[in-house]
Enzyme design. Structure first.
Site, PDB file in Angstrom:
ATOM      1  N   ILE A   1      -8.057  -7.192 -38.298  1.00 19.77           N
ATOM      2  CA  ILE A   1      -6.780  -7.877 -38.698  1.00 19.77           C
ATOM      3  C   ILE A   1      -6.196  -7.072 -39.860  1.00 19.77           C
ATOM      4  CG2 ILE A   1      -5.803 -10.029 -39.441  1.00 19.77           C
ATOM      5  CD1 ILE A   1      -8.014 -11.499 -37.981  1.00 19.77           C
TER       6      ILE A   1
ATOM      7  N   GLU B   1      -4.506 -13.186 -20.013  1.00 18.95           N
ATOM      8  CA  GLU B   1      -4.665 -13.302 -21.505  1.00 18.95           C
ATOM      9  C   GLU B   1      -4.625 -12.006 -22.258  1.00 18.95           C
ATOM     10  OE1 GLU B   1      -6.758 -13.756 -19.035  1.00 18.95           O
ATOM     11  OE2 GLU B   1      -9.034 -13.744 -19.899  1.00 18.95           O
TER      12      GLU B   1
ATOM     13  N   GLY C   1     -12.615  -9.541 -40.904  1.00 22.27           N
ATOM     14  CA  GLY C   1     -11.240  -9.219 -40.455  1.00 22.27           C
ATOM     15  C   GLY C   1     -10.814  -7.930 -40.573  1.00 22.27           C
TER      16      GLY C   1
ATOM     17  N   CYS D   1      -9.135 -15.253 -13.243  1.00 26.96           N
ATOM     18  CA  CYS D   1     -10.231 -14.668 -12.912  1.00 26.96           C
ATOM     19  C   CYS D   1     -11.109 -15.430 -12.014  1.00 26.96           C
ATOM     20  CB  CYS D   1     -10.848 -13.559 -13.796  1.00 26.96           C
ATOM     21  SG  CYS D   1     -11.728 -12.249 -13.045  1.00 26.96           S
TER      22      CYS D   1
ATOM     23  N   HIS E   1      -6.546 -10.857 -15.595  1.00 30.06           N
ATOM     24  CA  HIS E   1      -6.966 -11.492 -17.014  1.00 30.06           C
ATOM     25  C   HIS E   1      -5.383 -11.557 -17.647  1.00 30.06           C
ATOM     26  CE1 HIS E   1     -11.066 -12.544 -16.832  1.00 30.06           C
ATOM     27  NE2 HIS E   1     -11.215 -11.167 -16.228  1.00 30.06           N
TER      28      HIS E   1
HETATM   29  N1  GLN Z   1     -17.658 -13.189 -11.561  1.00 31.08           N
HETATM   30  C1  GLN Z   1     -16.332 -12.842 -11.229  1.00 31.08           C
HETATM   31  C2  GLN Z   1     -16.423 -11.439 -10.358  1.00 31.08           C
HETATM   32  O1  GLN Z   1     -17.046 -10.631 -10.717  1.00 31.08           O
HETATM   33  C3  GLN Z   1     -15.223 -13.250 -11.954  1.00 31.08           C
HETATM   34  C4  GLN Z   1     -15.411 -12.109 -12.882  1.00 31.08           C
HETATM   35  C5  GLN Z   1     -14.263 -12.421 -14.210  1.00 31.08           C
HETATM   36  O2  GLN Z   1     -14.165 -13.552 -14.376  1.00 31.08           O
HETATM   37  N2  GLN Z   1     -14.016 -11.709 -15.319  1.00 31.08           N
HETATM   38  O3  GLN Z   1     -15.478 -11.201  -9.591  1.00 31.08           O
END
Ligand code: GLN
Length: 599
Positions: free
Chosen positions: A49, A548, A46, A417, A546
């Site tokens: 962290i 996240e 970590g 994604c 993404h």
């Molecule tokens: N494989 C998919 C793409 O290249 C999704 C990529 C991902 O989930 N980061 O578009």
């Protein structure tokens, strides 16, 4: 010759001297201080962290801080690394694919980082080799010392100049004794020699083992590896001892004695229930004031600012600890054995859970085991499912079965994604009747390619750094779920990492069957968020991005908030009992006006 003299006269390669320590012209030695965090005994202690927690405390005190992670591997970035071995690939707003620790820094510091905050041996060496071809070494034989170490020092100084940081936090990847990072350690040793030891604080993280058969803490591995650090010319200023429980005084005494570090600078740092409690743990142990004193920064701190920041952080921890409504969220993936591959998703769920009072239990469902016949059995007890990002065809059938079940049975669904692309395939096949719908990533010659390569990707050859990467603006459609989740904003910003997209030829057909594209690129026909309207499903949303990667404890990501809220309702919690979080209450870095526009 004094070390200061070494620095002032010899900042470029020359035939007259052996010294070489390049630096940007605006660099003022001694202005920026450095905290260098090294790991001993083993990796995974970590360091990120620790380093980000200390940086956070300094930031709270009104100091400007900037972290950098130095990776030993020869890859130019983390983009081609298998998340199964190395943890998730984190993506910065400027499109850099980097180590997951950068995610820890961004979350802890609530700050966007850039390519300046990350480097690898691949980058260092290619830069040195390029300079050699450009004749920059003036006929010298190019050596690890001083040229490669010089390049490392240059990176650190460039970061200091670009960010005007009071303190740069340098995290050296790997463990003391690794061949890969030895030259990084040498570079920071040289830098402390050149700029003065008073400008450097070296923190060694170490590990205290507690073998079950002995039932007591043993410090020998720590002692041995700390000796190795001394042999590399670095005498740590602070030793932080990691262990599962508090480290006994006797053990710390041994470490102090063998490593020559005063007892009061040998700290215990045991495991905790959340990484976000570590800053307070460091404060409690007094590490922050020790480091400030060592670097002569105590006078520059702002106690009032710190009190305010501490309160806000404590409020998050209190929410996290008191969140009591249990919900079960399934993560459907193929790397389910390695939690690090989903580090940011785990964090995002924690952030949203803390704000909404949900105590989230994650269930790891291996997509290779799922099909239309058993999906119900696996998913019925869950309050929500996430299909995360991914590549290739393995496990896709299981993900399709899971999404179909979630869509047809009102299980809250969040697709990230790949989780959006597979949701489109599922919808096309089972709702629109395109029975051969697929992605050309999965089936190259498929007759109904609802997911296809982005036009820009068709001409690209080779791997690495060439996907659609980084932060892009997203235009949100009014009167959609996304619109209300994002506080009625018309433009937001999300981070991306993909090669494929919803094939524009199919957009209208999908929409005519009820799929709503609520987020689009403002400049190209790239679909970025999809959803089903609330009268059709309690929560069905997926994004090409993404999200996240941009959730933070002080700024939870709106899609995760919407998803966890729906999961709480599925678990039986009444809507009126779930706290509402005004998005305008938070700094909301997801807003597109806080970052540089990119098409
Ligand atoms: N494989 C998919 C793409 O290249 C999704 C990529 C991902 O989930 N980061 O578009």
């Amino acid at each position: 010759m004094s070390s200061k003299h070494v620095l002032s006269s010899l900042t470029h390669a020359s035939d007259d001297t052996e010294f070489f320590t390049p630096m940007p012209s605006a660099y003022e030695p001694g202005k920026t201080k450095y905290v260098v965090v090294l790991g001993t005994v083993m990796s995974g202690l970590g360091k990120g962290i620790f380093s980000s927690s200390l940086a956070k405390i300094f930031k709270d005190k009104g100091l400007s801080v900037s972290p950098i992670k130095l990776e030993g591997y020869l890859n130019r970035d983390s983009g081609t690394l298998n998340p199964h071995r190395h943890g998730e690939v984190f993506v910065l707003d400027d499109g850099v694919e980097c180590d997951m620790d950068l995610g820890t820094y961004e979350r802890m510091l609530n700050m966007d980082l850039s390519r300046l905050n990350f480097t690898t041996s691949g980058q260092i060496f290619s830069s040195v080799l390029d300079k050699e071809r450009q004749g920059k070494y003036l006929g010298r034989d190019v050596q690890m010392i001083p040229h490669v170490t010089g390049e490392v020092k240059l990176r650190l100084r460039e970061l200091a100049v670009a960010t005007e940081a009071d303190v740069v936090f340098v995290e050296i990847g790997g463990t003391v004794g690794d061949v890969e990072n030895a030259y990084y350690i040498e570079a920071v040793r040289e830098m402390a020699f050149e700029e003065g030891r008073e400008n450097f604080c070296f923190v060694a993280l170490t590990y205290i083992v507690e073998p079950k058969i002995l039932g007591e803490q043993k410090s020998k591995p720590a002692q041995m590896n700390l000796k190795q650090l001394n042999a590399a010319g670095i005498h740590p200023s602070i030793i932080a001892c990691r262990a599962s429980g508090p480290v006994a005084k006797k053990v710390r005494e041994k470490i102090a004695l063998f490593s020559n570090v005063p007892m009061e600078d040998v700290f215990s740092m045991h495991d905790s229930d959340s990484v976000y409690v570590v800053p307070e743990m460091l404060r409690g142990a007094g590490i922050d004031s020790t480091v400030l004193k060592m670097l002569g920064l105590t006078d520059r701190t702002d106690i009032k600012a710190e009190e305010g920041a501490r309160k806000i952080w404590a409020n998050y921890i209190a929410r996290f600890r008191s969140a009591a409504n249990p919900i079960k969220i399934g993560i459907i993936g193929k790397y389910t054995a390695v939690r690090d591959s989903y580090a940011s998703i785990i964090q995002s769920v924690e952030h949203a859970g803390a704000y909404l009072g949900a105590k989230v239990q994650l269930e790891w469902v291996d997509s290779t085991d799922l099909n239309d016949d058993n999906a119900g059995q696996q998913l019925d007890s869950l309050h929500g499912v996430i299909v995360p990002g991914g590549f290739g065809f393995r496990g896709v059938d299981g993900k399709l079965a899971c999404i179909r079940y979630a869509r047809e049975h009102g299980v809250p669904y969040l697709g990230l994604c790949y989780g959006m692309q597979i949701a489109v395939i599922e919808f096309a096949r089972n709702v629109c009747g395109f029975t051969h719908a697929n992605s050309t990533e999965i089936e190259l010659d498929c007759p109904e390619p609802v997911i296809d390569l982005l036009p820009d990707q068709k001409k690209i050859e080779g791997l690495g750094g060439n996907m659609r990467l980084g932060g892009f603006d997203v235009a949100i459609t009014e009167n959609t779920r996304a619109y209300s989740l994002f506080g009625n904003r018309e433009h937001i910003r999300l981070r991306f990492r993909h090669r494929y997209e919803v094939n524009p030829d199919y957009i209208e057909k999908l929409e005519s069957h009820g799929l709503v594209f609520s987020g689009r690129s403002p400049v190209a026909p790239i679909m970025q968020i999809l959803e089903l309207s609330p009268d059709k499903h309690p929560f069905f949303m997926a994004t090409q991005a993404h999200p996240e990667l941009t959730s933070r404890p002080l700024d939870p990501q709106p899609m995760f908030l919407g998803f966890i809220r729906a999961a709480l309702q599925r678990s039986g919690v009444d809507a009126s009992a779930i706290p509402t979080l005004e998005m305008n209450d938070t700094p909301h870095h997801q807003s597109s006006d806080t970052a540089a526009p990119r098409a």
